[in-house]
Design a protein around this motif. Structure first.
Motif, short mmCIF file in Angstrom:
data_model
loop_
_atom_site.label_atom_id
_atom_site.label_comp_id
_atom_site.label_asym_id
_atom_site.label_seq_id
_atom_site.Cartn_x
_atom_site.Cartn_y
_atom_site.Cartn_z
N ALA A 50 0.86 -1.17 0.00
CA ALA A 50 0.00 0.00 0.00
C ALA A 50 0.90 1.22 0.00
CB ALA A 50 -0.89 0.00 1.23
N CYS A 51 0.38 2.31 -0.54
CA CYS A 51 1.16 3.54 -0.60
C CYS A 51 0.50 4.59 0.27
CB CYS A 51 1.27 4.04 -2.04
SG CYS A 51 2.14 2.88 -3.09
N ILE A 52 1.24 5.11 1.23
CA ILE A 52 0.72 6.15 2.11
C ILE A 52 1.38 7.48 1.73
CG2 ILE A 52 0.44 6.91 4.50
CD1 ILE A 52 0.79 4.03 5.40
N GLY A 53 0.53 8.43 1.33
CA GLY A 53 1.06 9.71 0.87
C GLY A 53 1.25 9.67 -0.64
N ILE A 54 0.35 10.35 -1.34
CA ILE A 54 0.38 10.30 -2.81
C ILE A 54 0.73 11.69 -3.32
CG2 ILE A 54 -0.85 9.46 -4.86
CD1 ILE A 54 -0.62 7.34 -2.74
N GLY A 55 1.78 12.25 -2.80
CA GLY A 55 2.25 13.55 -3.29
C GLY A 55 3.36 13.36 -4.30
N ASN A 56 4.33 14.23 -4.25
CA ASN A 56 5.42 14.21 -5.23
C ASN A 56 6.20 12.90 -5.20
OD1 ASN A 56 6.95 15.81 -7.16
ND2 ASN A 56 8.60 15.60 -5.68
N MET A 57 6.87 12.61 -4.08
CA MET A 57 7.68 11.40 -4.01
C MET A 57 6.81 10.15 -3.90
SD MET A 57 10.65 12.18 -4.61
CE MET A 57 11.32 10.51 -4.47
N GLY A 58 5.65 10.30 -3.26
CA GLY A 58 4.75 9.15 -3.12
C GLY A 58 4.30 8.64 -4.48
N THR A 59 3.97 9.57 -5.36
CA THR A 59 3.54 9.18 -6.70
C THR A 59 4.69 8.54 -7.46
OG1 THR A 59 1.99 11.02 -6.69
CG2 THR A 59 2.51 10.05 -8.83
N VAL A 76 -4.23 2.64 -1.57
CA VAL A 76 -3.54 3.91 -1.42
C VAL A 76 -4.19 4.67 -0.28
CG1 VAL A 76 -2.70 4.12 -3.79
CG2 VAL A 76 -5.00 4.93 -3.23
N CYS A 77 -3.43 5.59 0.31
CA CYS A 77 -3.90 6.29 1.49
C CYS A 77 -3.40 7.73 1.46
CB CYS A 77 -3.36 5.56 2.73
SG CYS A 77 -3.75 6.35 4.29
N ASP A 78 -4.30 8.68 1.63
CA ASP A 78 -3.87 10.08 1.68
C ASP A 78 -4.96 10.87 2.40
OD1 ASP A 78 -1.62 11.77 -0.24
OD2 ASP A 78 -3.14 12.91 0.84
N LEU A 109 -6.20 1.48 7.03
CA LEU A 109 -5.35 0.77 6.08
C LEU A 109 -4.54 -0.32 6.80
CD1 LEU A 109 -3.87 0.58 3.24
CD2 LEU A 109 -2.16 2.07 4.28
N LEU A 110 -3.95 0.06 7.93
CA LEU A 110 -3.07 -0.89 8.61
C LEU A 110 -3.83 -2.02 9.27
CD1 LEU A 110 -0.36 1.49 10.13
CD2 LEU A 110 -0.28 0.15 8.01
N ALA A 111 -5.14 -1.90 9.35
CA ALA A 111 -5.93 -2.99 9.90
C ALA A 111 -6.13 -4.11 8.87
CB ALA A 111 -7.27 -2.46 10.37
N ARG A 112 -5.79 -3.84 7.63
CA ARG A 112 -5.89 -4.91 6.63
C ARG A 112 -4.94 -6.04 6.99
NH1 ARG A 112 -7.43 -2.90 0.90
NH2 ARG A 112 -6.50 -4.87 0.26
N THR A 113 -5.29 -7.22 6.59
CA THR A 113 -4.43 -8.35 6.93
C THR A 113 -3.70 -8.90 5.71
OG1 THR A 113 -6.29 -9.82 6.61
CG2 THR A 113 -5.84 -9.08 8.87
#
Lengths: 440, 958
Positions: A50-59, A76-78, A109-113
């Protein structure tokens, strides 16, 4: 498709029949799901991310991981709905599916298994909370630099990776560029003699993205400003405070210095073989702008000198104060080597930059693809090329410089205890109280 | 003995006086007159008796130019005032008691880096000073004694740079205007054009009476590059008593004109008379007043700005505030004044954002004085959190009590925040309270309490958590367990292993969440538990795969030894994933039993395990791993083969290269080839011998690999054998590699004349066409004048193949030397192929010739193009132009644009030539580039536009 041995974190967690739930220093919202089994099986034996933070570096990082056939990005998470949707669309478009989940709250998000790893690319003040929560949830992490917003927050990440055995890769991607590795190998193998000085040149000033001005206003719809602030002090919303520009505000970052120390100071440490060490004496001067914008308060010009017990001096300064400008210049008894982005590698000694590193010489960790290195290590459980401890020591130089320059005097540092030497005043500048209710 | 020394000294002194007189003669007469005129006319006090002053002038470091000036000045002062009689010396034995006893004082005249390492000399000087002698220093006199702490302390410190350089005029403050030694300056601060020192003090303020100092608040003084924010107390001149003796030092005296400054000269005289014991003066030390550094006006203005500061307005008041604080330093009195000013402002009223700022600063340097105000702020919801930041930062019992009191009254989010702060400060007295909060129905609060108990990290806090484990559930229980792990880690770090291990064992039980079990395993492994081996063996024998895997990962952090060996021995019984982890972790354990086990894993059924084993062996392997690794390289493909080869290449263990030779001398061709490959990559010079031998191998593949490897490794001594191998070689591919290797080896010889005599010699006796052609090709690529002379006759060789080899060698000749022969061939040959090759050679050698003028180059190009017969040939020449970019090449290529058949190729060639020469010839090529920018070829358009933009930037910048 080749069957990999079952060796990802998720496999164990699933086999153990236990969902991993990050206990984070914040309100938990899923008490009913704790220890529940999710049971979703990811396709093949891919590493689910999963991707947390979809800004410049996140993308950017998300794009790199999408290109890896071994990886499946599942969520994804933002805190910004617009960016969240852009992230989802990019993932779904790449896979040609509609399966990418979206989360505005990382705790959900972190509750996903079904996760093996996360990529974290948020403002600095969120790094430690997210990293530690992810690691406690049993995940491996690709985390952007700087490692920690402060030295104690970086330490918390290092401790978490070591205590939970998490694989950690820091986004100090210059390590996976050939010229940087080769330069460090040349230095380590004595091609320029005994190194007495390392000059690290970083950018000066700010580079501002205008997101709508400098006035107090209400946050745009879909942007969870309260969550964006998270552990940082409460303060009115101003459009230019958040995306991209956060790094010029000391509540969220340390300016160009901490934005870049994770790159060039990191290379300097690598070349000197002091990756697990730190300077013992720091002194320098910073300039601050007159800040008519009302926001940006980090140093715009700076220069500080770090003395190492290993017997050399590192001079970290903005580019205007270094003879070579940007990059890392190692100065030895026989000559110098300068390395910089864009494949730049120069030496004052003819032939050095083409000399061969022999088999009996020091060879450094080789990675040609920073994201691939992370994936490989998630499988092999070996350390990545930039594990948390190394990144912690690299950015520590930037943090120490900021403190010394803020105090305006020389400070002595104990690399082992990560405290100043008999200097309670300086120690008080090390960390920052998180806003309630957040804690590590 | 003593008399000999004195006699010797007298001679030295006489000689030195003469030398000094000569030096003095170099001072312009006009300057001497000014110095003479500026000197005081009489002694400030009549000396009690005639005073003999030893002036020491030796420098063991930087030879300071002021020495002569100061010497002349002292002579003038002595002559005009009669206050003392100087003796000049640069001989360190002058300090021995026998000679020193004749003097009343020692003046160090701009000496630098003096060691005076003779203990007798050191003792003599100290005795002299303590027994009533005078010690004086001018300017560079503090740049000494870096291994003699006692002397530096006597002087008050040492030279620590001069940010205030001699080309500036700097403000000086009379710290003690009424002092007798300050009289010459008339009680007024002044400016001086001189170089001023920063002194690293050695008890300076404890022992010395500072008379004047650099004004560290002066705005112009602050512009000095290299001035540090910590530069506050910057003494220039001081006196002190030392035992029964006295010390005078003044850092003025770098610039010539200082020596005709009447006030400075009077000050020198007074200082000397003080040190000699004639001029009485108060030398009681006085502290530096740190309050001088506090800019109270700016502080007031900054605080007024902060009082009304709102988000989105200028942060200028905060910048000023921080600057004032930084400049003022951290002296307690200063900090108290600043804190009082902050508190006064806050009492009077400050905006919320202003309070937020001030509270972050109070967190950094606030004291108990701020606590009452912060306690009041803690009671208001709108200021609660910022007050908490400050209180958490302020150490001590006063702030602690406020936090504890607040906790009793708080609820909701405020209570959670306080619980976090209590944990951050590790306040042990709160454990019962925190324990009770674990039972709260607010899961966030209970979790925060659990985390804080963990951070407190005491046996009591761990007990509180352990006891609450069973009565909590869900997310709170998760937090309790994590708190236990945190407390256990802190206890283990503090040395209480027993309590820590008990917690880890609890966390290891099967019902615990997997990540916590992973963490507990590491706790067991790292905690230094003496029962660690039993514990991990127990886990490995058990069914808990999570714990088992964690143990295997943690093997890398275990100390090498019995436990690791036992675990390694269990390798075959693990699953693939476990094997992978264990084999990876074993890279940290270079010992033979481990090596054998990992070597065995090279034959594992899983490719991932085999690759992991290769990676580990690369780190811990010895020469014994060479054969198994080579076997893997032969038998595998893809990543495994790549890793096997990388491991062979980078295996650092001694004996590796010998083992490769053994492999090479074996019988298996595949293994031989792998060995040669590895030798090539390792580039060990000692491998050259065995590789030369391998050139005679029966298998062409081995011979070819050996030839390839020799290209990088062979030395000049190997050339004869390589030439021998070439003569008997029948396989073309091997022959080609040998040619390459011979050329590469020859080119490594520094002296060009020594590169090809052997090749020329062999050519003289070679008979068959293959060998002669090979040797001609080799000579062509080495490219020496003697090589050229040797092969040119072969242009007329009857054997067509040999002749053509010669033409090609000339056409590719690496220097301009072949031009004449190529030109003759191009203009006379009737053979089309020969002529084409020759014309290309003409163009190439012309491009290489940097000695030609632009016109000559262009002329040769035009002639060459004229010799071609069709567009195809011309296109080939155009392709060559880009390789030798010059303005002439550009002009020639531009000519070809007119030919429709050549236009497309010429355009590409033009941009290719233009790029490297743009910097030097942008004016000449820009018009043509602008035309190219409208070409029909989009690549050409893009490249020319890029180039034009670069040129614009280049010229714009200038």
């Amino acid at each position: 498709m080749k069957q990999h041995p079952s060796n990802t974190r998720r496999d164990f967690l699933k086999k153990a029949g236990l969902a991993a739930v990050g206990a984070i220093g914040a309100p938990m919202i899923l008490p009913s799901k704790v220890f529940a089994r999710n049971g979703i099986v990811a396709p093949g034996s891919k590493i689910t991310m999963a991707c947390i933070g979809i800004g410049n570096m996140g993308t950017y990082n998300m794009g790199a991981f999408l290109q890896k056939p071994e990886v499946q990005i599942v969520a994804v998470c933002d805190v910004d709905a617009k960016r969240l949707e852009e992230g989802r669309a990019a993932v779904d478009k790449h896979y040609g599916t509609k399966g990418c989940a979206v989360y505005s709250d990382f705790r959900e998000l972190l509750a996903r298994t079904d996760l093996d790893a996360v990529s974290i690319a948020t403002p600095d003040h969120w790094h430690a909370l997210l990293a530690v929560a992810s690691i406690k949830a049993g995940l491996d992490v690709y985390g952007e630099k700087p490692l920690g917003f402060s030295i104690p927050e970086g330490r918390a990440i290092v401790d978490a990776t070591e205590r939970y055995g998490a694989i950690w890769q820091t986004g100090s991607w210059q390590r996976s560029e050939k010229n940087f590795r080769y330069a460090c190998e040349l230095v380590r193998n004595g091609r320029i003699g005994k190194v007495h000085t390392v000059r690290v040149g970083l950018p000066n000033g700010f580079s501002i993205n205008d997101n709508g001005g400098y006035h107090v206003t209400t946050p745009p719809p879909g942007f969870d400003y309260e969550m964006w602030l998270g552990p940082a002090p409460k303060t009115p919303y101003i459009p230019n405070r958040c995306h991209w520009n956060f790094r010029w505000i000391s509540d969220y970052g340390g300016g160009q210095l901490t934005d870049w120390a994770g790159h060039h100071c990191d290379i300097a440490q690598w070349g000197m073989g002091t990756e697990l060490s730190s300077p013992v004496e720091i002194e320098g001067v910073a300039e601050y702008t007159d800040a008519a914008d009302g926001l940006f308060d980090t140093p715009t010009k700076y220069s500080f000198t770090c003395k190492y017990a290993e017997g050399f001096t590192m001079i970290v300064a903005d580019r205007t104060k270094q003879p070579k400008g940007m990059g890392v210049q190692f100065e030895g008894s026989e000559g110098w080597i300068w390395v910089e982005r864009g494949g730049v590698l120069e030496s004052s000694i003819p032939g050095v930059t083409t000399s061969v590193i022999g088999p009996n010489e020091i060879h450094l960790y080789k990675s040609d693809d920073h994201h691939q290195n992370f994936i490989d290590c998630v499988r092999s459980r070996r350390k990545t090329i930039t594990p948390a401890e190394v990144a912690h020591r690299s950015i520590m130089i930037g943090h120490l410089g900021i403190i010394a320059m803020k105090l305006g005097r020389k400070v002595q540092w104990n690399p082992a205890t990560e405290r100043f030497v008999n200097d309670p005043e300086a120690d008080r500048l090390l960390g920052r109280t998180m806003r309630g209710p957040w804690h590590l | 003995m003593t008399s000999t020394i004195i006699k010797h000294l007298c001679i030295t002194a006489v000689l030195l006086l003469t030398a000094a007189d000569i030096l003095q003669a170099q001072i312009p007469a006009a300057d001497l007159q000014r110095m003479e005129a500026a000197a005081p006319v009489r002694a400030t006090v009549q000396p009690a008796k005639p005073r003999k002053l030893l002036v020491f002038t030796l420098s063991q470091g930087y030879q300071h130019s002021s020495i002569e000036r100061a010497t002349a000045t002292l002579k003038i002062l002595a002559a005009k005032t009669g206050a003392f009689e100087p003796t000049f010396s640069a001989d360190t034995t002058v300090f021995l008691p026998a000679s020193l006893k004749q003097f009343d004082g020692i003046l160090f005249n701009n000496t630098t880096w003096l060691l005076l390492s003779d203990p007798a000399v050191r003792k003599s000087i100290m005795d002299f000073a303590r027994n009533g002698g005078g010690i004086m220093g001018i300017h560079a006199a503090v740049d000494n004694f870096y291994s003699w702490q006692e002397a530096q302390e006597m002087f008050g410190g040492w030279f620590d740079g001069h940010p205030w350089t001699g080309d500036g005029t700097w403000a000086v403050i009379l710290e003690d205007p009424g002092h007798p030694l300050m009289k010459p300056f008339g009680g007024k601060n002044f400016t001086i054009h001189d170089e001023l020192y920063r002194i690293a003090p050695v008890k300076l303020r404890d022992n010395c009476r500072v008379l004047m100092r650099i004004d560290s608040n002066d705005p112009h003084n602050r512009t000095a590059a290299g001035m540090r924010p910590s530069d506050r107390d910057l003494p220039i001149s001081w006196i002190r008593t030392f035992g029964k003796g006295r010390v005078f030092y003044c850092s003025l005296g770098h610039n010539d004109e200082v020596y005709w400054n009447p006030a400075v000269l009077q000050h020198y005289l007074d200082g000397i008379q003080y040190a000699l014991g004639d001029l009485p003066a108060d030398a009681t030390p006085r502290p530096f007043d740190p309050m001088i550094m506090l800019d109270t006006d700016s502080l007031r203005i900054a605080l007024a700005g902060i009082a009304t500061y709102e988000a989105g307005t200028s942060r200028y008041p905060m910048i000023v505030f921080d600057r004032v604080v930084r400049r003022a330093g951290d002296a307690p009195a200063v900090r108290t004044r600043i804190e009082q000013a902050m508190l006064t402002a806050m009492h009077a009223g400050v905006t919320a954002e202003g309070k937020r700022f001030l509270c972050t600063r109070l967190a950094e340097f606030g004291t108990d004085a701020a606590v009452p105000l912060l306690a009041a702020m803690l009671k208001k919801p709108e200021t609660f959190d910022v007050a908490r930041y400050a209180l958490e930062g302020i150490p001590g019992k006063v702030s602690e009590q406020v936090l504890l009191d607040a906790m009793d009254a708080a609820s909701g989010d405020q209570l959670i925040a306080l619980v976090n702060t209590i944990g951050n400060r590790r306040i042990g007295s709160t454990i019962p309270k925190l324990k009770s909060l674990l039972a709260s129905s607010d899961a966030t609060l209970a979790s925060a309490a659990a985390a804080s108990l963990g951070r407190i990290g005491s046996v009591q806090s761990l007990d509180a958590l352990t006891a609450s484990r069973a009565v909590t559930s869900g997310v709170v229980q998760q937090s309790v367990l994590e708190g236990m792990a945190t407390a256990a880690d802190l206890l283990a770090a503090a040395g209480d292993r027993v309590a820590a291990q008990a917690a880890y064992r609890t966390l290891l039980s099967a019902e615990m969440p997997a990540p916590l079990r992973m963490r507990a395993v590491r706790g067991v492994v790292h905690g230094g538990d003496p029962g660690m081996t039993d514990a991990v063996m127990g886990i490995l024998a058990g069914k808990d795969e999570v714990a088992r895997t964690s143990v295997l990962e943690a093997v890398q952090q275990m100390p090498s030894g019995e436990t690791v060996r036992r675990i390694a021995g269990m390798l075959p019984q693990f699953s693939n994933g476990e094997k992978l982890r264990l084999v990876s972790a074993l890279a940290k354990h270079p010992e033979s039993a481990v090596r054998d086990i990992v070597t065995g894993a090279l034959k594992d059924r899983s490719v991932d395990v085999r690759v992991a084993a290769l990676k580990t062996l690369r780190v811990i392997g010895t020469a014994a791993a060479v054969r198994p690794m080579a076997a893997v390289a032969v038998a595998s493909k893809g990543e495994e083969q790549r890793k096997a080869r990388e491991s062979l290449t980078s295996l650092a263990s001694p004996g590796t290269d010998d083992s490769l030779v053994v492999l090479l001398r074996g019988t298996q061709n595949d293994l031989k080839a792998e060995a040669v490959k590895a030798m090539r990559e390792r580039r060990v010079p000692a491998s050259a011998g065995p590789l030369v031998v391998a050139l005679q191998d029966r298998t062409p593949k081995v011979r070819q690999e050996a030839a390839l490897a020799l290209r990088l490794i062979a030395q000049d001594g190997d050339i004869p054998e390589m030439l021998g191998a070439l003569q008997s070689e029948k396989t073309d591919a091997v022959r080609k590699e040998l040619e390459n290797s011979i050329v590469a080896t020859a080119l490594r010889i520094n002296d060009p004349a020594q590169r090809d005599p052997l090749v020329i010699g062999v050519l003289g006796t070679a008979k068959d066409r293959e060998n002669r052609s090979s040797l001609i090709r080799i000579l062509g690529r080495i490219g020496t004048p003697q090589g050229l002379a040797t092969i040119v006759p072969a242009l007329k060789d009857r054997d067509k193949e040999v002749m053509m080899a010669t033409v090609r060698a000339l056409s590719e000749w690496p220097t301009p030397a072949a031009y004449n022969d190529l030109h003759a061939l191009a203009t006379t040959s009737t053979d089309r192929t020969v002529r084409t090759l020759a014309v290309r050679g003409v163009v190439r050698t012309t491009g290489l010739d940097t000695s030609l003028t632009h016109d000559a180059t262009l002329g040769r190009y035009r002639e060459a193009f004229g010799l071609t017969k069709d567009a195809e040939e011309k296109k080939q020449l155009l392709a060559l132009m880009g390789a030798a970019p010059s303005l002439a090449a550009f002009a020639m290529t531009a000519d070809c644009l007119k030919d429709p058949a050549l236009k497309a190729d010429a355009e590409i060639a033009l941009v290719t030539i233009a790029e490297p020469i743009a910097k030097d010839h942008h004016a000449a090529i820009s018009p043509q580039l602008e035309r190219l920018a409208s070409s029909t070829n989009p690549t050409v358009v893009e490249r020319s536009k890029n180039l034009l933009a670069r040129i614009a930037q280049l010229t714009g910048k200038k």
